[in-house]
Design a protein around this motif. Sequence first.
Motif, mmCIF file in Angstrom:
data_model
loop_
_atom_site.group_PDB
_atom_site.id
_atom_site.type_symbol
_atom_site.label_atom_id
_atom_site.label_comp_id
_atom_site.label_asym_id
_atom_site.label_seq_id
_atom_site.Cartn_x
_atom_site.Cartn_y
_atom_site.Cartn_z
ATOM 1 N N ALA A 1 0.819 -1.213 0.000
ATOM 2 C CA ALA A 1 0.000 0.000 0.000
ATOM 3 C C ALA A 1 0.853 1.263 0.000
ATOM 4 O O ALA A 1 0.547 2.222 -0.727
ATOM 5 N N TYR A 2 1.909 1.263 0.801
ATOM 6 C CA TYR A 2 2.694 2.493 0.964
ATOM 7 C C TYR A 2 3.831 2.621 -0.051
ATOM 8 O O TYR A 2 4.610 3.576 0.026
ATOM 9 N N THR A 3 3.936 1.685 -0.987
ATOM 10 C CA THR A 3 4.933 1.831 -2.057
ATOM 11 C C THR A 3 4.221 2.211 -3.366
ATOM 12 O O THR A 3 4.051 3.377 -3.654
ATOM 13 N N THR A 4 3.759 1.225 -4.121
ATOM 14 C CA THR A 4 3.156 1.546 -5.423
ATOM 15 C C THR A 4 1.635 1.468 -5.439
ATOM 16 O O THR A 4 0.987 2.188 -6.197
ATOM 17 N N MET A 5 1.041 0.624 -4.602
ATOM 18 C CA MET A 5 -0.404 0.398 -4.721
ATOM 19 C C MET A 5 -1.238 1.605 -4.317
ATOM 20 O O MET A 5 -2.326 1.823 -4.844
ATOM 21 N N GLY A 6 -0.729 2.411 -3.365
ATOM 22 C CA GLY A 6 -1.504 3.546 -2.876
ATOM 23 C C GLY A 6 -1.897 4.510 -3.975
ATOM 24 O O GLY A 6 -3.085 4.746 -4.224
ATOM 25 N N PHE A 7 -0.899 5.061 -4.671
ATOM 26 C CA PHE A 7 -1.225 6.053 -5.697
ATOM 27 C C PHE A 7 -1.788 5.417 -6.966
ATOM 28 O O PHE A 7 -2.599 6.034 -7.665
ATOM 29 N N CYS A 8 -1.407 4.170 -7.250
ATOM 30 C CA CYS A 8 -1.978 3.492 -8.424
ATOM 31 C C CYS A 8 -3.474 3.239 -8.218
ATOM 32 O O CYS A 8 -4.287 3.455 -9.122
ATOM 33 N N THR A 9 -3.839 2.772 -7.021
ATOM 34 C CA THR A 9 -5.247 2.536 -6.712
ATOM 35 C C THR A 9 -6.032 3.836 -6.754
ATOM 36 O O THR A 9 -7.162 3.882 -7.260
ATOM 37 N N PHE A 10 -5.445 4.913 -6.217
ATOM 38 C CA PHE A 10 -6.112 6.212 -6.248
ATOM 39 C C PHE A 10 -6.383 6.653 -7.680
ATOM 40 O O PHE A 10 -7.493 7.076 -8.018
ATOM 41 N N MET A 11 -5.380 6.557 -8.541
ATOM 42 C CA MET A 11 -5.548 7.026 -9.921
ATOM 43 C C MET A 11 -6.516 6.134 -10.710
ATOM 44 O O MET A 11 -7.248 6.618 -11.574
ATOM 45 N N LYS A 12 -6.550 4.829 -10.419
ATOM 46 C CA LYS A 12 -7.545 3.962 -11.059
ATOM 47 C C LYS A 12 -8.955 4.386 -10.671
ATOM 48 O O LYS A 12 -9.860 4.437 -11.511
ATOM 49 N N THR A 13 -9.136 4.709 -9.391
ATOM 50 C CA THR A 13 -10.451 5.147 -8.920
ATOM 51 C C THR A 13 -10.824 6.491 -9.526
ATOM 52 O O THR A 13 -11.985 6.714 -9.889
ATOM 53 N N VAL A 14 -9.852 7.389 -9.642
ATOM 54 C CA VAL A 14 -10.099 8.688 -10.281
ATOM 55 C C VAL A 14 -10.603 8.492 -11.705
ATOM 56 O O VAL A 14 -11.564 9.140 -12.143
ATOM 57 N N GLU A 15 -9.966 7.593 -12.450
ATOM 58 C CA GLU A 15 -10.359 7.362 -13.843
ATOM 59 C C GLU A 15 -11.790 6.829 -13.944
ATOM 60 O O GLU A 15 -12.524 7.175 -14.864
ATOM 61 N N VAL A 16 -12.188 5.987 -13.008
ATOM 62 C CA VAL A 16 -13.523 5.381 -13.059
ATOM 63 C C VAL A 16 -14.601 6.359 -12.596
ATOM 64 O O VAL A 16 -15.726 6.336 -13.106
ATOM 65 N N THR A 17 -14.267 7.241 -11.661
ATOM 66 C CA THR A 17 -15.303 8.068 -11.021
ATOM 67 C C THR A 17 -15.316 9.528 -11.462
ATOM 68 O O THR A 17 -16.277 10.231 -11.167
#
Length: 306
Positions: free
Chosen positions: A128-144
């Motif tokens: 979560a605190y390496t790559t998944m945090g910001f990747c997950t955020f940006m995926k959610t941004v794209e969908v919403t």
Amino acid sequence: MVAIDTTPVDPNAPLTKKKIQPINLAIGAGLNMFEVSTLGQPFEVIKTHMAANRGDSMPQAILKTWKRGGGPLGFYQGLIPWAWLEAATKGAVLMFAASEIEHVARKAGLGPAWAGVLGGMGGGITQAYTTMGFCTFMKTVEVTRHKATGPAVSSISIARDIFKREGIRGINKGVNAVAVRQCTNWGSRFGLARVAESGIRKVTGNDDTSKPLSPYQRILASAVGGGFSCWNQPIEVIRVEMQSQVKTAGRPERMTISTAAKWIYQQNGAKGFYRGVVPRIGLGVWQTICMVFGGDQVKAYFAAKK
């Protein structure tokens, strides 16, 4: 995701750190890329849509995603570069962190099972605190996010704008919820997979723990672990709400885990915390098929080439 290792460990064997082979990291990254580029991202997009738009049914979520993305490509929003970047790195992060934590836990006197659970939980938090945090955020941004008519705005441009406005914390919004999700995911996946393995051995009469399960039995054990680990869907819905770009009157601007949970309950009640759980289970099953069965097949192929 990496395959859940259900191989029994002899608690009396000499303590050694698990070796991480570069070829296994490469295979894991390749399988993760395949998983997310096929059915993985569509499940992820539908799950995210339903968690962010909790009044929509699954058919409504599918229809809106189709219209929003102009057809089939709507189900692959956020795939490039965010889902690919996450897929290429999260397995290696998990394996390295979990191996180190498990080794330290074993040296401290914990048994193999509990050390494995602790390693999985720590590995999930590290993800979560390496790559998944910001990747997950940006995926959610794209969908919403709202997509206006006219020239398309690239996902990279959006990430750059968020970084300029809010800095590193802006592009890691909701990272604490991601950490809780990953921690509970891997802790419960490991434990539940062990329970499922024991059940399969009893049913099949294979009580000799030195004999490994068949590939199909491993898939079943891992699928049970992955499917039932969706008990933590409430934290996933909270994570999506924290990262969502959906604008609603009265919605708090800056959300923590507690304020997001309060908002969800006010708007949708207890059932709101389980929106999107069905596609999430589907995602877990598909990941299991790719990483367990697919991993075994690819490893066997390379072993035969030696």
